[in-house]
Design an enzyme around this catalytic site. Sequence first.
Site, PDB file in Angstrom:
ATOM      1  CB  ILE A  55     -33.933 -16.801 -19.646  1.00  0.00           C
ATOM      2  CG1 ILE A  55     -34.360 -15.406 -20.090  1.00  0.00           C
ATOM      3  CG2 ILE A  55     -34.339 -17.834 -20.698  1.00  0.00           C
ATOM      4  CD1 ILE A  55     -33.651 -14.933 -21.339  1.00  0.00           C
ATOM      5  CG  HIS A  56     -34.786 -22.042 -14.835  1.00  0.00           C
ATOM      6  ND1 HIS A  56     -33.678 -22.009 -14.011  1.00  0.00           N
ATOM      7  CD2 HIS A  56     -35.243 -23.322 -14.790  1.00  0.00           C
ATOM      8  CE1 HIS A  56     -33.470 -23.204 -13.478  1.00  0.00           C
ATOM      9  NE2 HIS A  56     -34.425 -24.016 -13.941  1.00  0.00           N
ATOM     10  CB  SER A  57     -33.603 -24.153 -20.223  1.00  0.00           C
ATOM     11  OG  SER A  57     -33.381 -23.114 -21.155  1.00  0.00           O
ATOM     12  CD  GLU A  58     -39.354 -29.361 -18.821  1.00  0.00           C
ATOM     13  OE1 GLU A  58     -40.325 -29.885 -18.243  1.00  0.00           O
ATOM     14  OE2 GLU A  58     -39.222 -29.371 -20.063  1.00  0.00           O
ATOM     15  CD  GLU A  97     -35.209 -31.936 -18.783  1.00  0.00           C
ATOM     16  OE1 GLU A  97     -34.177 -32.053 -18.103  1.00  0.00           O
ATOM     17  OE2 GLU A  97     -36.303 -31.563 -18.319  1.00  0.00           O
ATOM     18  CG  ASP A 131     -26.922 -24.247 -25.156  1.00  0.00           C
ATOM     19  OD1 ASP A 131     -28.105 -24.546 -25.376  1.00  0.00           O
ATOM     20  OD2 ASP A 131     -26.590 -23.414 -24.288  1.00  0.00           O
ATOM     21  NE  ARG A 133     -29.727 -23.837 -22.954  1.00  0.00           N
ATOM     22  CZ  ARG A 133     -29.179 -23.432 -21.815  1.00  0.00           C
ATOM     23  NH1 ARG A 133     -29.938 -23.256 -20.752  1.00  0.00           N
ATOM     24  NH2 ARG A 133     -27.875 -23.192 -21.747  1.00  0.00           N
ATOM     25  CE  LYS A 159     -30.020 -19.279 -19.859  1.00  0.00           C
ATOM     26  NZ  LYS A 159     -30.478 -19.638 -18.495  1.00  0.00           N
TER      27      LYS A 159
END
Length: 210
Positions: A55-58, A97, A131, A133, A159
């Site tokens: 899982i990769h956040s921009e 982002e 954070d 997200r 995550k």
Amino acid sequence: MSVKYVASSKLPTPWGVFTMVGFEDLATGKEHVALTFGDLSSAGSDSPKPVLARIHSECLTGDALFSLRCDCGFQLQEALKRISEEGCGVLLYLRQEGRGIGLLNKIRAYHLQDGGADTVEANEKLGFAADMRDYSMCQVMLEHLGVTSVNLMTNNPRKVKALQEYGLNVAARVPLQVGKNHHNEQYLATKMGKLGHLMSEHHFQDDEEE
């Protein structure tokens, strides 16, 4: 959850040809993508084999502008490489982002970091949580792909917990410790010390000249 599938296409990369699957969050207008590699058909079977996942956040600065202030770009490339070598896997690329504060606020946070604040202090001085997200869209995206069990490439236990809370099985956490350099040592130490990221001391003993 107001996330819907939009379209998919092939995406040739230096690590092989992935399939890019686009999703839209109707509530926020944000667009997210999944990059899949290989055959995921067994991922949704009665006894699913865990799929190698990330899982990769921009991170525009790290992913596209080659910033050394973070490890994001290095993690993105390493994750795609490992998925290709595994022969099967998925990377969710989420448009979040700056740990959810957006690009311009991220630049403001960088300015504060230039003055001595760490990454958590900078976000908090701007009035944000450390954070921001959200990972709820992962459930819909992985369900669409038929993935119910993953070996998750991450150093962030949040995550793992988030996926478990949405009913997904995290069979294993796979460390992803790459990209350390003298520009991001404090950043990585702050992620480990204040955000609970699981990184070994060995990661901080290898300098970029080695």
